[in-house]
Design an enzyme around this catalytic site. Sequence first.
Site, PDB file in Angstrom:
ATOM      1  N   ASP A 157      25.075 -10.417  46.416  1.00  0.00           N
ATOM      2  CA  ASP A 157      24.115 -10.245  45.312  1.00  0.00           C
ATOM      3  C   ASP A 157      24.854 -10.133  43.984  1.00  0.00           C
ATOM      4  O   ASP A 157      24.533  -9.296  43.146  1.00  0.00           O
ATOM      5  CB  ASP A 157      23.247  -9.014  45.552  1.00  0.00           C
ATOM      6  N   VAL A 207      17.682   8.472  40.129  1.00  0.00           N
ATOM      7  CA  VAL A 207      19.077   8.701  39.792  1.00  0.00           C
ATOM      8  C   VAL A 207      19.138   9.628  38.600  1.00  0.00           C
ATOM      9  O   VAL A 207      18.444   9.423  37.605  1.00  0.00           O
ATOM     10  CB  VAL A 207      19.810   7.378  39.468  1.00  0.00           C
ATOM     11  N   GLY A 220      12.827   4.913  41.149  1.00  0.00           N
ATOM     12  CA  GLY A 220      12.008   3.946  41.855  1.00  0.00           C
ATOM     13  C   GLY A 220      11.003   4.700  42.694  1.00  0.00           C
ATOM     14  O   GLY A 220      10.792   5.902  42.507  1.00  0.00           O
TER      15      GLY A 220
END
Length: 793
Positions: free
Chosen positions: A182, A74, A69
């Site tokens: 979420d 990652v 991002g």
Amino acid sequence: MSARTPLPTVNERDTENHTSVDGYTETHIPPTKSSSRQNIPRCRNSITSATDEQPHIGNYRLQKTIGKGNFAKVKLARHVLTGREVAVKIIDKTQLNPTSLQKLFREVRIMKILNHPNIVKLFEVIETEKTLYLVMEYASGGEVFDYLVAHGRMKEKEARAKFRQIVSAVQYCHQKCIVHRDLKAENLLLDADMNIKIADFGFSNEFTVGNKLDTFCGSPPYAAPELFQGKKYDGPEVDVWSLGVILYTLVSGSLPFDGQNLKELRERVLRGKYRVPFYMSTDCENLLKKLLVLNPIKRGSLEQIMKDRWMNVGHEEEELKPYSEPELDLNDAKRIDIMVTMGFARDEINDALVSQKYDEVMATYILLGRKPPEFEGGESLSSGNLCQRSRPSSDLNNSTLQSPAHLKVQRSISANQKQRRFSDHAGPSIPPAVSYTKRPQANSVESEQKEEWDKDTARRLGSTTVGSKSEVTASPLVGPDRKKSSAGPSNNVYSGGSMTRRNTYVCERSTDRYAALQNGRDSSLTEMSASSMSSTGSTVASAGPSARPRHQKSMSTSGHPIKVTLPTIKDGSEAYRPGTAQRVPAASPSAHSISASTPDRTRFPRGSSSRSTFHGEQLRERRSAAYSGPPASPSHDTAALAHARRGTSTGIISKITSKFVRRDPSEGEASGRTDTARGSSGEPKDKEEGKEAKPRSLRFTWSMKTTSSMDPNDMVREIRKVLDANTCDYEQRERFLLFCVHGDARQDSLVQWEMEVCKLPRLSLNGVRFKRISGTSIAFKNIASKIANELKL
């Protein structure tokens, strides 16, 4: 009453807190040191020294990037001492404001206290002045969302096995006074044995009975009605509602509540009406009526849900009960002995475990108790005495206690094969004779990583940003489930690629909440072509043959965007029973059908701005900065985005396209034309000598789209021929692996994917594996299906 402020269109790369339109601002990552031992000399054996040229973070050798991002990425990594695979989330703290940092550390704090076999495990936290590294569990099965896209709805037996695990894990969180907030199919991951791993605690929070929470969190289709009404809530009840939506989605392959804009979706949620398909059992329908209850006070608790009849069908002798967390096993003599041979001191080991430091010592101890990585065909076990094959053990737990939810989990690949996972076993499992790697010197993150980050900048056109929600999940292929595949369930009821990824809202103040959720009169989601930040999963990711960086998504197509949509259930021959009361009128079908055989669908596109992640003040800032006047048409949205990105898009596009060779379709293979990077055979020059090279064998065959008995080299040539015919750019990175690009980034239609020729296990057949790298799922589905259909294999 004053007019409500229209919902702004937000760039996909905007983070939930503060935004960098130009994307990730790269910073140099300083050398990292272990938090427990900084100056202890460590020796390397021949294995680690042979791989020293690869970048390291602490005791982890970094491999490929599996997600990224704006402010984090990652990477798949291997723990050099044990050989276990992990996912390392690398977060640039300098790009986060104080609020984002506070939420990031809250997420870390919550993950440290969670120890459940169906929740992603945190292993180690490494922090430097500018960077935070989170070493987390690596799951190889991908997202439940992508599994549903590839296979369609689950049979109730399979859905029950998954849902028992989900309920067990969520109820465990509630025991710990933690609410997830979420829960959705995108945040449910699958491990190597297809067991559930709940991910993404970026919006989780601790709750206290009597103290109400007031932050709107979650993806709108999964959000409880009280959140749409702006009411305060205790916490657990909003998770219970989300679980009802998840159960419906597992069993039906579609959402119970959806709409073409937020206003329509909100109205449907507040009515609480949903259609029950004819194939849903009465017991399942009754369970949904306990979960999807409008009044949160009357909504069932998870303790009650665990006793429900549907939950325990086939498990009558082992009714689902709250998970009893075993005592931590801090004195596994075999693991400690192995660690001593690695160079750790016994006092150091004991101190790290008792204090729960989440440092290199504790991480090594935990990883030694975890399931060793399984090598795919063609990969030599001699690439390490880094790992061993042994009977699985249970991390820190030394107890035979286990939740009934963890038993009788059926593999999705083979419905009749019972699977057990490492966490279901207890006791030490490490043969003392096994040789492990000694601790290497703490290496800095080498220049290769920095170079790769710069190189990966070219793909940021479709990446999303990461603030406190910085975890990225890679997942299996999203695309059509070809009938030629040799493996896969038989319960498909619609073609793949029909589900839509849901992003997440966060509104902390009532003014923001009402502006974002109650407005929607003109903000039809079909009019919004700008994508926003996805509420992402954990740093766990899919294994090689089925991995796809979840964050790397392109903007949706401008002008006349084709949307990926969830299927509506056909009226006509199919009989429906009302949900709680009257049926909700079916939404109008999308104007853009995916295929002739695809059922009608309601439109709720991936990555639209109304799926954005918003946080209080940032919502107001974006209104003034990114939006003015009435809701924009698709062309207006695209023009605004193009203007905001014009300074960088041209250079990025040139970087991407300069790496590939585009051939005129008329020339094809017959032209005999070769370029400087390839030999006359069309293979990379450095690969031509390895004629004996064979495709790697896949464990998960459901990412295969085409199978053939053709020679793999001939299959590669056929793939290249079809790519040329479809004006696709591609780069042959390995003998049997092609990196492909199609579309125009300036029109937000760029799709990147991999095509690989692989061998099917135990069969004398080869297959073509498709793996999406970036771009919308519908754009990928369209080009992947076209190419797959044109391949003459």
